[in-house]
Motif scaffolding. Structure first.
Motif, PDB file in Angstrom:
ATOM      1  N   MET A   1       0.893  -1.280   0.023  1.00 25.59           N
ATOM      2  CA  MET A   1      -0.006   0.028  -0.019  1.00 25.59           C
ATOM      3  C   MET A   1       0.624   1.350   0.088  1.00 25.59           C
ATOM      4  O   MET A   1       1.641   1.571   1.014  1.00 25.59           O
ATOM      5  N   THR A   2       0.736   1.902  -1.144  1.00 26.60           N
ATOM      6  CA  THR A   2       1.335   3.299  -1.104  1.00 26.60           C
ATOM      7  C   THR A   2       0.532   4.189  -2.003  1.00 26.60           C
ATOM      8  O   THR A   2      -0.089   3.912  -2.786  1.00 26.60           O
ATOM      9  N   CYS A   3       1.255   5.491  -2.027  1.00 32.66           N
ATOM     10  CA  CYS A   3       0.451   6.527  -2.683  1.00 32.66           C
ATOM     11  C   CYS A   3       1.459   7.408  -3.510  1.00 32.66           C
ATOM     12  O   CYS A   3       2.197   7.827  -2.902  1.00 32.66           O
ATOM     13  N   LEU A   4       1.061   7.517  -4.728  1.00 35.35           N
ATOM     14  CA  LEU A   4       1.812   8.166  -5.877  1.00 35.35           C
ATOM     15  C   LEU A   4       1.102   9.170  -6.421  1.00 35.35           C
ATOM     16  O   LEU A   4       0.102   8.761  -7.020  1.00 35.35           O
ATOM     17  N   ASP A   5       1.192  10.385  -6.431  1.00 32.24           N
ATOM     18  CA  ASP A   5       0.546  11.554  -7.136  1.00 32.24           C
ATOM     19  C   ASP A   5      -0.965  11.573  -6.953  1.00 32.24           C
ATOM     20  O   ASP A   5      -1.759  11.580  -8.020  1.00 32.24           O
ATOM     21  N   GLY A   6      -1.371  11.225  -5.500  1.00 32.11           N
ATOM     22  CA  GLY A   6      -2.669  11.234  -5.473  1.00 32.11           C
ATOM     23  C   GLY A   6      -3.417  10.103  -5.723  1.00 32.11           C
ATOM     24  O   GLY A   6      -4.812   9.743  -5.591  1.00 32.11           O
ATOM     25  N   VAL A   7      -2.588   8.959  -6.379  1.00 35.03           N
ATOM     26  CA  VAL A   7      -3.338   7.621  -6.561  1.00 35.03           C
ATOM     27  C   VAL A   7      -2.570   6.592  -5.583  1.00 35.03           C
ATOM     28  O   VAL A   7      -1.650   6.440  -5.396  1.00 35.03           O
ATOM     29  N   TYR A   8      -3.739   5.904  -4.941  1.00 33.91           N
ATOM     30  CA  TYR A   8      -3.503   4.975  -4.081  1.00 33.91           C
ATOM     31  C   TYR A   8      -3.251   3.779  -4.715  1.00 33.91           C
ATOM     32  O   TYR A   8      -4.158   3.157  -5.436  1.00 33.91           O
ATOM     33  N   HIS A   9      -1.999   3.032  -4.379  1.00 30.55           N
ATOM     34  CA  HIS A   9      -1.919   1.608  -5.037  1.00 30.55           C
ATOM     35  C   HIS A   9      -2.249   0.515  -3.858  1.00 30.55           C
ATOM     36  O   HIS A   9      -1.635   0.705  -2.809  1.00 30.55           O
TER      37      HIS A   9
END
Ligand code: FRU
Length: 482
Positions: free
Chosen positions: A42-50
């Motif tokens: 679980m991580t977040c890049l540029d407002g997108v949660y993966h």
């Protein structure tokens, strides 16, 4: 090793959505086929949660451990889940086990456990990085080749944290004397990772294995979340086969010791394990696995028939806060965007309220007791009953599935303080139910498997008149996959 054909697996998932089966949940992540477990990466890049999670695409059994992958910006609209990683070589031939996500140089990366068993069936677990490229994890360097001395092959689930600009990870492990622990590794200046040792806690003899650790920071406090296995059940504690909880305190990496309070559980229900947290400065969003290892036979889904070829869900995203050494969990506020029509509840001097519910429902009630001491909120599925009860005179909350025919039954009981009122927030999906009591002071999750395709009715009763019941019952929309 099964043959993983990503194209055809992804196509099968696309074909299986949106869900139609009466037991398939609509606002909990799950798969049309196979068994899912722990949330991963679980991580977040540029407002997108993966969001990744453990998945066996080939059957509803614990085998072929792979990672599914989906993304979301708002916890309502999701990319159609795809196969994100699967066993490919000698190191992870027996499973891509759990791990964490991170952002590095503008890329989503993962750190996971490669599960490998040798010819004598001995586990040789390695820890390895990977990088998400076009929706699939490219495997990078192995940074820890095997379990260190004094630790058995139960050595898994790395989870990164940062301290003074340096990277570390915690890892779940079992000592050779069959006790659970958490190990800490540190990244050195030359890029190698070295073992600092096992973290000293006051829980030196607390179960035989600790799985899925994670270190979360709230201002000046450190929270170590982990899943101990092998605790004895007590009247109001540790009632599940395995536990998922946390300790709150301060971690000294110099002393390799955490001074902390009591181990507390994150969920008081039946079906909650292996949680992970998105940590974004002050916002902490948790997802758990709605399920439990070694209990498959309690779930009527996943019988490998064509009708229900899947098992388990993830919880809804829960937003965490820390108050006086205790974690409160509330449904992430984004979920309010699922709300459709509502029914207003406002009743004085009553001892019974009946209401219809919807395909998907959120019940929000504030109940003021007056002379009443006991309340019971029943979900009535054509005569099958799941109920939630609170007794002010003992401060005991009970979740009772005895009135259901299929699936796990039994009760869960926990203590929670109420003075003259109690707040209940209950999310009722097709089979997954999550409840939040007293503004998230306690949360609980459970599955029910009504025999018929029925929308439950709500019946709230009390042993004498309640002073007032106010609140709302919302119809909830489904998650959207695109
Ligand atoms: C927890 C767990 C982890 C492991 C994974 C394998 O449910 O047993 O410790 O990495 O599941 O699926």
């Amino acid at each position: 090793m099964e043959k993983f054909d990503k194209k055809s697996i992804d196509q099968q998932v696309r074909d299986g959505l949106p869900f139609k089966h009466r037991w398939h949940n609509r606002f909990h992540l799950e798969m049309p086929m196979g068994l899912i477990n722990d949330p991963n990466g679980m991580t977040c890049l540029d407002g997108v949660y993966h969001i990744f999670y453990q998945w066996n695409p080939f059957g509803a059994v614990h085998k072929n451990k792979s990672w599914a992958h989906t993304t979301t910006r708002d916890f309502i609209h999701y990319s159609t889940p795809e196969l994100g990683m699967n066993p490919t070589d000698i190191h992870d031939k027996d499973g891509c086990y759990s791990g964490c996500g991170l952002v590095e140089n503008g890329e989503v990366r993962v750190l996971y456990t490669c599960n490998m068993k040798d010819e004598n069936n001995v586990r040789i677990p390695a820890q390895r990085f990977g990088t998400l490229v076009d929706g699939y994890v490219r495997k990078d360097a192995i940074i820890v080749e095997k379990n260190p001395e004094g630790i058995t092959g139960h050595f898994r689930d790395p989870n990164l944290f940062y301290d003074h600009d340096r990277r570390y990870f915690v890892l779940g492990a079992q000592r050779e004397n069959q006790t659970g622990t958490v190990l800490i590794y540190r990244e050195e200046d030359n890029g190698n990772w070295s073992l600092m040792g096992d973290l000293k806690t006051q829980l030196a003899n607390f179960g035989y294995m600790w799985e899925c650790p994670g270190l979360v920071r709230f201002d000046s406090k450190d929270i170590l979340i982990f899943c101990p296995q092998g605790l004895d059940a007590e009247e109001f504690k540790y009632q599940n086969l395995y536990q998922a909880g946390y300790i709150v305190g301060n971690l000294s990496l110099d002393a390799m010791e955490m001074l902390h309070g009591e181990f507390q559980e994150l969920d008081q229900g039946f079906d909650f394990y292996a949680p992970q947290v998105f940590s974004q400065s002050r916002r902490k969003i948790l997802l758990g696995w709605m399920g439990m290892p070694d209990k498959d036979s309690e779930y009527p889904t996943g019988e490998v028939t064509d009708a229900v070829p899947w098992r388990y869900s993830l919880t809804m995203p829960r937003e965490l806060s820390l108050k006086q050494g205790h974690i409160y969990s509330k449904p992430a506020r984004e979920l309010e965007n699922l709300r459709l029509q509502k029914i207003d509840i406002d009743a004085d001097r009553t001892s019974r309220i009946d209401s219809k519910l919807f395909e998907g429902t959120e019940i929000d009630l504030n109940i003021k007791f007056a002379s009443a001491r006991k309340i019971s909120l029943a979900l009535d599925y054509d005569g099958e009953i799941a109920k939630f009860e609170y007794d002010l005179s003992t401060q005991i909350f009970t979740i009772d599935r005895e009135g259901m025919k299929l699936g796990g039954r039994g009760q869960r009981r926990f203590k929670i303080f109420a003075d003259d009122s109690i707040k209940l927030q209950i999310f009722v999906d097709k089979t997954a139910i999550e409840i939040f009591v007293q503004d998230g002071e306690e949360a609980a999750s459970l599955f029910v498997f009504p025999e018929k395709d029925s929308i439950p009715k709500m019946i709230l009763t009390s042993d004498s008149d309640l002073q007032r019941v106010t609140g709302k019952i919302w119809e909830l929309d489904s998650f959207k996959f695109e």
